[in-house]
Scaffold this motif. Structure first.
Motif, PDB file in Angstrom:
ATOM      1  N   SER A   1      -0.543   0.245 -13.531  1.00 56.93           N
ATOM      2  CA  SER A   1      -0.060   0.076 -12.164  1.00 56.93           C
ATOM      3  C   SER A   1      -0.310   1.319 -11.321  1.00 56.93           C
ATOM      4  CB  SER A   1       1.440  -0.251 -12.186  1.00 56.93           C
ATOM      5  OG  SER A   1       1.963  -0.341 -10.880  1.00 56.93           O
TER       6      SER A   1
ATOM      7  N   SER B   1       3.819  10.197  -8.841  1.00 58.49           N
ATOM      8  CA  SER B   1       3.267   9.059  -9.591  1.00 58.49           C
ATOM      9  C   SER B   1       2.415   9.536 -10.765  1.00 58.49           C
ATOM     10  CB  SER B   1       2.434   8.177  -8.658  1.00 58.49           C
ATOM     11  OG  SER B   1       3.246   7.532  -7.703  1.00 58.49           O
TER      12      SER B   1
ATOM     13  N   HIS C   1      -4.109   1.948 -10.566  1.00 62.35           N
ATOM     14  CA  HIS C   1      -4.671   1.113  -9.510  1.00 62.35           C
ATOM     15  C   HIS C   1      -4.065   1.431  -8.151  1.00 62.35           C
ATOM     16  CE1 HIS C   1      -7.482  -1.485 -11.580  1.00 62.35           C
ATOM     17  NE2 HIS C   1      -6.635  -1.580 -12.589  1.00 62.35           N
ATOM     18  N   GLN C   2      -2.800   1.772  -8.108  1.00 58.39           N
ATOM     19  CA  GLN C   2      -2.190   2.170  -6.835  1.00 58.39           C
ATOM     20  C   GLN C   2      -2.869   3.414  -6.278  1.00 58.39           C
ATOM     21  OE1 GLN C   2       1.943   2.665  -7.750  1.00 58.39           O
ATOM     22  NE2 GLN C   2       2.375   0.477  -7.853  1.00 58.39           N
ATOM     23  N   THR C   3      -3.161   4.373  -7.155  1.00 60.90           N
ATOM     24  CA  THR C   3      -3.783   5.621  -6.710  1.00 60.90           C
ATOM     25  C   THR C   3      -5.228   5.406  -6.277  1.00 60.90           C
ATOM     26  OG1 THR C   3      -2.369   6.837  -8.265  1.00 60.90           O
ATOM     27  CG2 THR C   3      -4.266   8.009  -7.364  1.00 60.90           C
TER      28      THR C   3
END
Length: 345
Positions: free
Chosen positions: A281, A229, A284-286
């Motif tokens: 995205s 990612s 914020h996912q991490t």
């Protein structure tokens, strides 16, 4: 000189990063970000609003990409000031032979002129309530005027003022040095540079978090899925920055109107907008829940990314415009168009 100016601006914004963060509303229902008069005074004292101009006009005679690097630095520190708008406003005024802006300035598409009078509204004007000078494109005339009357004080999702101004009275104008499309693309270029800066800061925060936050006994950054990612995010950040620089290098072509600037600026807005969606995205996912906390420094960056994607033309609009131009050249003209960097575009 280039290194000195960028270092000077970077240090100034870093010194005020804490105050800039607290100037933002924790929730945009609370209103817009607070104005920072002390920081703007220092920005003016350093001559940063004139960075795009030649020494003859009081500037530093810097390459455009270096001068616009200040916009990227301000965005990386989430500074709530119209530095980019003021830089472009002064650049346009200088080329139109009009007096430079006094204090903070902003850009707008205005109503048509009636002789020397400007009557009507301009919507969603960045920092309209704080601008001492407004530079408008009215038909084929560039207008320099004092701030209009604020009839609707609004803001975007990042808490940046976006106001409706109404003008009524005589104004100073001159033949516009750019056409309407290039005027809009100057605004798009500002947002592209801003998104590039915010993305760089968001990537740095995300990598630091992944390397320091432990889960299941080891840092997040040691997990292959997280590494993938982060690699995707880093690739998009690099591509966005390169696209913004390429368009800025062709800034002078906005005056000549050969099409090279328009092509590059459209591509920059499209590419940085795409990277903004992907980068926000992944960031914020991490980060997980902490990334959405009002007390965390990521959200002023990603809110700006979401807001700036839509300002001065969305990706879909510029994709359609650019795609139409590509198709009009036919199959034989596609490769020369794609690989050109100058007058051939």
């Amino acid at each position: 000189m280039q290194d000195i100016v960028l270092d000077m601006g970077g240090k100034l914004f870093a010194e005020h990063a804490e105050a800039a963060f607290h100037a933002h509303p924790k929730d945009t229902t609370e209103g817009a970000a607070s104005w920072m008069p002390g920081l703007w005074a220092q920005v003016g004292e350093l001559g940063l609003p004139l960075a795009l101009l030649s020494e003859e006009h009081g500037g530093f005679d810097l390459p455009a990409a270096t001068a616009m690097g200040l916009v990227r630095l301000a965005a990386a520190h989430a500074v709530p000031l119209p530095l980019g708008e003021t830089m472009i406003a002064n650049w346009l005024l200088a080329h139109a032979g009009l007096p430079l802006a006094e204090g903070p300035a902003t850009l707008a598409l205005g109503p048509e002129l009636d002789g020397d009078r400007l009557n009507g509204p301009a919507a969603r004007v960045a920092y309209g309530r704080h601008a001492a000078t407004v530079v408008l494109l009215a038909g084929d005339r560039l207008v320099r005027t004092d701030a209009g009357t604020v009839t609707e004080a609004s803001h975007n999702v990042a808490g940046e003022p976006r106001d409706t101004l109404v003008f009524a009275g005589e104004v100073t104008s001159a033949p516009a040095p750019v056409n309407k499309q290039n005027f809009r693309l100057l605004g798009a270029l500002l947002r592209a540079q801003g998104m590039a800066g915010a993305l760089e800061a968001a990537l740095s925060m995300t990598v630091d978090h992944a390397n320091s936050r432990e889960q299941f006994g080891r840092p997040l950054g040691k997990f292959q899925a997280i590494q993938q990612s982060l690699a995707v995010m880093a690739t998009n950040v690099a591509a966005a920055g390169a696209a913004a620089v390429m368009a800025t290098d062709l800034l002078s072509d906005a005056l000549a109107g050969t099409g090279a600037f328009a092509t590059a600026a459209m591509a920059a807005k499209i590419r940085t907008g795409e990277a903004a969606g992907i980068g926000a995205s992944i960031a914020h996912q991490t980060h997980g829940a902490i990334g959405f906390s009002q007390e965390y420094r990521l959200h002023p960056l990603t809110r700006r990314l979401w807001a700036w994607r839509d300002e001065w033309g969305r990706e879909a609009e510029w994709c359609e415009t650019l795609g139409t131009e590509v198709c009009a050249r036919g199959p034989d003209g596609f490769w020369p168009f794609l690989t050109s960097t100058g007058s051939a575009a």
